[in-house]
Scaffold this motif. Structure first.
Motif, PDB file in Angstrom:
ATOM      1  N   GLN A 284       0.831  -1.200   0.000  1.00  0.00           N
ATOM      2  CA  GLN A 284       0.000   0.000   0.000  1.00  0.00           C
ATOM      3  C   GLN A 284       0.870   1.256   0.000  1.00  0.00           C
ATOM      4  OE1 GLN A 284      -2.656  -0.359   3.336  1.00  0.00           O
ATOM      5  NE2 GLN A 284      -3.495  -2.298   2.595  1.00  0.00           N
ATOM      6  N   ARG A 285       1.955   1.225   0.759  1.00  0.00           N
ATOM      7  CA  ARG A 285       2.870   2.362   0.772  1.00  0.00           C
ATOM      8  C   ARG A 285       3.462   2.581  -0.624  1.00  0.00           C
ATOM      9  NH1 ARG A 285       7.596   2.167   5.059  1.00  0.00           N
ATOM     10  NH2 ARG A 285       5.855   2.697   6.456  1.00  0.00           N
ATOM     11  N   GLN A 286       3.847   1.507  -1.286  1.00  0.00           N
ATOM     12  CA  GLN A 286       4.382   1.610  -2.644  1.00  0.00           C
ATOM     13  C   GLN A 286       3.335   2.171  -3.592  1.00  0.00           C
ATOM     14  OE1 GLN A 286       5.513  -2.442  -3.341  1.00  0.00           O
ATOM     15  NE2 GLN A 286       7.464  -2.274  -2.249  1.00  0.00           N
ATOM     16  N   LEU A 287       2.102   1.720  -3.419  1.00  0.00           N
ATOM     17  CA  LEU A 287       1.007   2.176  -4.272  1.00  0.00           C
ATOM     18  C   LEU A 287       0.773   3.668  -4.095  1.00  0.00           C
ATOM     19  CD1 LEU A 287      -1.122   1.003  -6.252  1.00  0.00           C
ATOM     20  CD2 LEU A 287      -2.674   0.821  -4.310  1.00  0.00           C
ATOM     21  N   ILE A 288       0.750   4.136  -2.858  1.00  0.00           N
ATOM     22  CA  ILE A 288       0.533   5.553  -2.580  1.00  0.00           C
ATOM     23  C   ILE A 288       1.698   6.391  -3.093  1.00  0.00           C
ATOM     24  CG2 ILE A 288       0.357   7.267  -0.747  1.00  0.00           C
ATOM     25  CD1 ILE A 288      -2.209   5.822  -1.130  1.00  0.00           C
ATOM     26  N   PHE A 289       2.908   5.897  -2.921  1.00  0.00           N
ATOM     27  CA  PHE A 289       4.081   6.633  -3.389  1.00  0.00           C
ATOM     28  C   PHE A 289       4.059   6.768  -4.912  1.00  0.00           C
ATOM     29  CE2 PHE A 289       8.599   7.222  -4.419  1.00  0.00           C
ATOM     30  CZ  PHE A 289       8.922   8.255  -3.545  1.00  0.00           C
ATOM     31  N   TYR A 291       1.377   6.640  -6.745  1.00  0.00           N
ATOM     32  CA  TYR A 291       0.256   7.549  -7.012  1.00  0.00           C
ATOM     33  C   TYR A 291       0.709   9.003  -6.934  1.00  0.00           C
ATOM     34  CZ  TYR A 291      -4.177  10.024  -6.122  1.00  0.00           C
ATOM     35  OH  TYR A 291      -5.228  10.907  -6.162  1.00  0.00           O
ATOM     36  N   LEU A 292       1.501   9.334  -5.926  1.00  0.00           N
ATOM     37  CA  LEU A 292       1.975  10.705  -5.740  1.00  0.00           C
ATOM     38  C   LEU A 292       2.850  11.142  -6.910  1.00  0.00           C
ATOM     39  CD1 LEU A 292       2.264  13.246  -4.028  1.00  0.00           C
ATOM     40  CD2 LEU A 292       4.162  12.131  -2.820  1.00  0.00           C
ATOM     41  N   ILE A 293       3.710  10.256  -7.381  1.00  0.00           N
ATOM     42  CA  ILE A 293       4.599  10.595  -8.500  1.00  0.00           C
ATOM     43  C   ILE A 293       3.792  10.925  -9.755  1.00  0.00           C
ATOM     44  CG2 ILE A 293       6.330   9.672 -10.086  1.00  0.00           C
ATOM     45  CD1 ILE A 293       7.474   8.091  -7.733  1.00  0.00           C
ATOM     46  N   PHE A 294       2.823  10.074 -10.092  1.00  0.00           N
ATOM     47  CA  PHE A 294       2.020  10.308 -11.289  1.00  0.00           C
ATOM     48  C   PHE A 294       1.113  11.522 -11.111  1.00  0.00           C
ATOM     49  CE2 PHE A 294       3.392   6.065 -12.371  1.00  0.00           C
ATOM     50  CZ  PHE A 294       3.456   6.093 -13.755  1.00  0.00           C
ATOM     51  N   ALA A 295       0.653  11.767  -9.888  1.00  0.00           N
ATOM     52  CA  ALA A 295      -0.175  12.948  -9.624  1.00  0.00           C
ATOM     53  C   ALA A 295       0.604  14.219  -9.933  1.00  0.00           C
ATOM     54  CB  ALA A 295      -0.644  12.943  -8.186  1.00  0.00           C
ATOM     55  N   LEU A 296       1.871  14.252  -9.563  1.00  0.00           N
ATOM     56  CA  LEU A 296       2.701  15.422  -9.843  1.00  0.00           C
ATOM     57  C   LEU A 296       2.926  15.584 -11.340  1.00  0.00           C
ATOM     58  CD1 LEU A 296       5.301  15.105  -6.940  1.00  0.00           C
ATOM     59  CD2 LEU A 296       3.427  16.753  -7.134  1.00  0.00           C
ATOM     60  N   PHE A 297       3.049  14.468 -12.071  1.00  0.00           N
ATOM     61  CA  PHE A 297       3.211  14.541 -13.525  1.00  0.00           C
ATOM     62  C   PHE A 297       1.968  15.105 -14.201  1.00  0.00           C
ATOM     63  CE2 PHE A 297       6.813  11.431 -13.307  1.00  0.00           C
ATOM     64  CZ  PHE A 297       7.718  12.200 -14.029  1.00  0.00           C
ATOM     65  N   SER A 298       0.805  14.840 -13.620  1.00  0.00           N
ATOM     66  CA  SER A 298      -0.436  15.326 -14.237  1.00  0.00           C
ATOM     67  C   SER A 298      -0.488  16.847 -14.255  1.00  0.00           C
ATOM     68  CB  SER A 298      -1.652  14.775 -13.480  1.00  0.00           C
ATOM     69  OG  SER A 298      -1.797  15.393 -12.215  1.00  0.00           O
ATOM     70  N   ILE A 299       0.228  17.501 -13.344  1.00  0.00           N
ATOM     71  CA  ILE A 299       0.237  18.960 -13.290  1.00  0.00           C
ATOM     72  C   ILE A 299       0.791  19.545 -14.589  1.00  0.00           C
ATOM     73  CG2 ILE A 299       0.985  20.961 -11.957  1.00  0.00           C
ATOM     74  CD1 ILE A 299      -0.846  19.020 -10.450  1.00  0.00           C
ATOM     75  N   LEU A 300       1.672  18.802 -15.255  1.00  0.00           N
ATOM     76  CA  LEU A 300       2.292  19.294 -16.483  1.00  0.00           C
ATOM     77  C   LEU A 300       1.291  19.417 -17.619  1.00  0.00           C
ATOM     78  CD1 LEU A 300       5.587  17.166 -16.385  1.00  0.00           C
ATOM     79  CD2 LEU A 300       5.242  19.515 -15.574  1.00  0.00           C
ATOM     80  N   LEU A 301       0.153  18.735 -17.519  1.00  0.00           N
ATOM     81  CA  LEU A 301      -0.849  18.755 -18.587  1.00  0.00           C
ATOM     82  C   LEU A 301      -1.997  19.719 -18.315  1.00  0.00           C
ATOM     83  CD1 LEU A 301      -1.166  14.933 -19.404  1.00  0.00           C
ATOM     84  CD2 LEU A 301       0.143  16.665 -20.625  1.00  0.00           C
ATOM     85  N   THR A 302      -1.939  20.431 -17.218  1.00  0.00           N
ATOM     86  CA  THR A 302      -3.049  21.319 -16.877  1.00  0.00           C
ATOM     87  C   THR A 302      -3.046  22.548 -17.782  1.00  0.00           C
ATOM     88  OG1 THR A 302      -1.686  22.391 -15.178  1.00  0.00           O
ATOM     89  CG2 THR A 302      -3.134  20.596 -14.481  1.00  0.00           C
ATOM     90  N   ASN A 303      -4.242  23.035 -18.097  1.00  0.00           N
ATOM     91  CA  ASN A 303      -4.367  24.204 -18.958  1.00  0.00           C
ATOM     92  C   ASN A 303      -4.427  25.505 -18.174  1.00  0.00           C
ATOM     93  OD1 ASN A 303      -6.787  23.631 -17.783  1.00  0.00           O
ATOM     94  ND2 ASN A 303      -8.021  23.987 -19.597  1.00  0.00           N
ATOM     95  N   ARG A 304      -4.646  25.390 -16.868  1.00  0.00           N
ATOM     96  CA  ARG A 304      -4.670  26.567 -16.011  1.00  0.00           C
ATOM     97  C   ARG A 304      -3.786  26.308 -14.793  1.00  0.00           C
ATOM     98  NH1 ARG A 304      -8.727  30.177 -17.447  1.00  0.00           N
ATOM     99  NH2 ARG A 304     -10.198  29.358 -18.985  1.00  0.00           N
ATOM    100  N   GLN A 305      -2.831  27.192 -14.577  1.00  0.00           N
ATOM    101  CA  GLN A 305      -1.877  27.034 -13.474  1.00  0.00           C
ATOM    102  C   GLN A 305      -2.503  27.605 -12.213  1.00  0.00           C
ATOM    103  OE1 GLN A 305       2.403  27.513 -14.477  1.00  0.00           O
ATOM    104  NE2 GLN A 305       2.355  29.076 -12.884  1.00  0.00           N
ATOM    105  N   ALA A 316      -2.418  11.220  -1.147  1.00  0.00           N
ATOM    106  CA  ALA A 316      -1.067  10.756  -0.821  1.00  0.00           C
ATOM    107  C   ALA A 316      -0.503  11.532   0.375  1.00  0.00           C
ATOM    108  CB  ALA A 316      -0.148  10.910  -2.032  1.00  0.00           C
ATOM    109  N   LEU A 317      -0.692  12.849   0.385  1.00  0.00           N
ATOM    110  CA  LEU A 317      -0.228  13.644   1.521  1.00  0.00           C
ATOM    111  C   LEU A 317      -0.927  13.202   2.804  1.00  0.00           C
ATOM    112  CD1 LEU A 317      -0.080  17.278   0.038  1.00  0.00           C
ATOM    113  CD2 LEU A 317       1.722  15.560   0.152  1.00  0.00           C
TER     114      LEU A 317
END
Length: 467
Positions: A284-289, A291-305, A316-317
């Motif tokens: 579960q810890r690996q899964l959450i970790f 998840y956090l990495i991919f969540a941060l990558f998703s920020i790169l695709l946002t159209n509004r900062q 994750a936090l």
């Protein structure tokens, strides 16, 4: 307060609701948190859909199809109601908080069954005032959390059934239709499913089928109404190649999230150093970790900062910060961390809003009207620029809602089909007022002289429909 939420008692949810009212009430009733530009965009999109128009075909914007469908229903029932946006967002926040807490209890993520994860996540939602609105990120993140829950079931129980695997994919696909940047969780589901949850080849194919099924059905709908190219271009691709709306600087966002990020790092090391965990908890810890990495990558695709784009990192936090309050036994340290969480995080959010308003860091993010915006009151208008406060007491005419996407069409003078479409829209809808902040309409009048016959510039960049 920490002792109150350590007891595994459903009545602790009353305390959660009380905290939500207190923390949110300070934003709304004391600090008078303003409307943000995306909220006005969502309202205008819902208003246009209520007139029988179609997203992407008749409205140039990149809001997710399921998100704008939600705004459409809201407008049909309540009209332009900022209160409803906040109220429905509060319901989703409470759902996410309860779901995450129940998830950690059901799958024994921690040895103690408490409501600490719920209260931690609730506090984190008050990092910024815009986390409390009905954003596509909040709605899509809700389904993403449900997908995470299905992955937890695979990790802990090692199910061979197909229902959970199918739901993992379906929830992920639905999340994308609410908020496109969540598409980065397709590789997350693949990597997590195979390496951590132990998907077989059959389960892997089934999860992919579940993922693409809602997306295919949505694309089929737009194909049926002859707007599939617009759906593909405007929602899937266009916003990734045009300029991002940098409403809030990344540095300013990092300031808002600095304290919870530090607490999460401390919680991560507390979990590593102070507690021996089971194999399932390690997964579960690996899964959450992951998840956090991919969540941060998703920020790169946002159209509004904006801060609300970071909503998806909150689960994750929550997981890592909770480890501080469960694994640490030193009373003085717990007291310090409790103050930092329950007092420091909300105060950081309130201070961030006050500072942003005073220093005009949020000037391009909030909707602030003044005397110059009064000219549009009660009129049908088009705003070709970033200051969309003119729409607050006016209605949108033509399809050009998203300025940056619209500019691609309005400046494509070599495409006669685009120019013909532009002329037809202005001729049919005849907006009473055109606010031209970047000279786009002035160039159009040169290219399309027929428009110059029906519009007259009375003030700089302000064109009125001739009567």
């Amino acid at each position: 307060m920490l002792r109150f939420f350590k007891i595994n008692d459903p009545f602790r949810l009353i305390g959660i609701l009380v905290l939500l009212l207190v923390y949110s009430g300070i934003y709304y009733f004391i600090l008078q948190a303003p409307m943000i530009q995306p909220e006005l965009i969502w309202m205008l999109a819902g208003e246009r859909l209520s007139e029988g128009l179609h997203m992407y075909k008749d409205i140039v914007d990149d809001t997710g199809p399921l998100s704008v469908g939600t705004y459409w229903i809201i407008h049909l029932i309540f009209g332009r109601s900022l209160f409803i946006y906040k109220f429905l967002a509060a319901i989703l926040i409470v759902f996410q908080v309860i779901y995450i807490n129940a998830l950690f209890i059901r799958y024994k993520s921690f040895e103690e069954n408490t409501y600490i994860p719920a209260v931690v996540m609730l506090v984190l939602f008050h990092l910024s005032f815009d986390l409390l609105t009905l954003s596509p990120s909040l709605m899509g993140g809700t389904f993403l959390i449900m997908a995470l829950g299905q992955l937890f079931s695979q990790t802990v129980l090692q199910k061979e059934g197909s229902d959970s695997v199918l739901l993992v994919g379906m929830f992920g696909g639905i999340a994308v239709l609410f908020h496109f940047p969540l598409i980065v969780f397709l590789p997350f589901l693949i990597v997590a499913g195979i390496t951590i949850s132990g998907f077989t080849f059959r389960q892997f194919i089934l999860s992919l089928f579940g993922y693409f099924l809602p997306i295919f059905l949505c694309a089929l709908y737009y194909f049926w109404i002859d707007s599939l190219p617009e759906f593909v271009l405007e929602y899937l691709f266009a916003t990734r190649i045009v300029d991002v709306y940098a409403h809030v600087s990344l540095f300013y966002i990092l300031i808002a999230f600095a304290l919870p990020l530090v607490l999460a790092m401390i919680g991560y090391f507390v979990g590593l150093l102070f507690k021996m965990i089971t194999v399932n908890q390690q997964k579960q810890r690996q899964l959450i970790f992951l998840y956090l990495i991919f969540a941060l990558f998703s920020i790169l695709l946002t159209n509004r900062q904006t801060p609300y784009q970071f909503l998806i990192i909150l689960p994750a936090l929550t997981y890592f910060i909770t480890q501080i309050f469960i694994y640490l036994s030193n009373k003085r340290a717990l007291a310090i961390f409790s103050v930092l969480l329950f007092v420091g995080v909300p105060i950081a959010g309130y201070s961030w809003l006050i500072l942003g308003l005073q220093t005009e860091q949020l000037s391009t993010y909030i909707v602030e009207t003044n005397s110059e915006h009064e000219i549009s009151k009660g009129k049908s208008i088009v705003v070709l620029g970033d200051d969309i406060a003119y729409y607050k007491h006016a209605s949108l005419a033509t399809s050009y809602l998203n300025h940056k996407l619209s500019a691609r069409i309005l400046t494509d003078f070599d495409d006669y089909a685009d120019m013909a479409s532009v002329y037809q829209q202005f001729l049919i809808e005849k907006p009473e007022l055109v606010i031209d902040q970047e000279g786009l309409f002035a160039n159009l009048l040169v290219r399309i002289p027929l428009l110059a016959e029906i519009y007259q510039e009375k003030d700089t960049g302000v064109y009125y429909l001739k009567k």
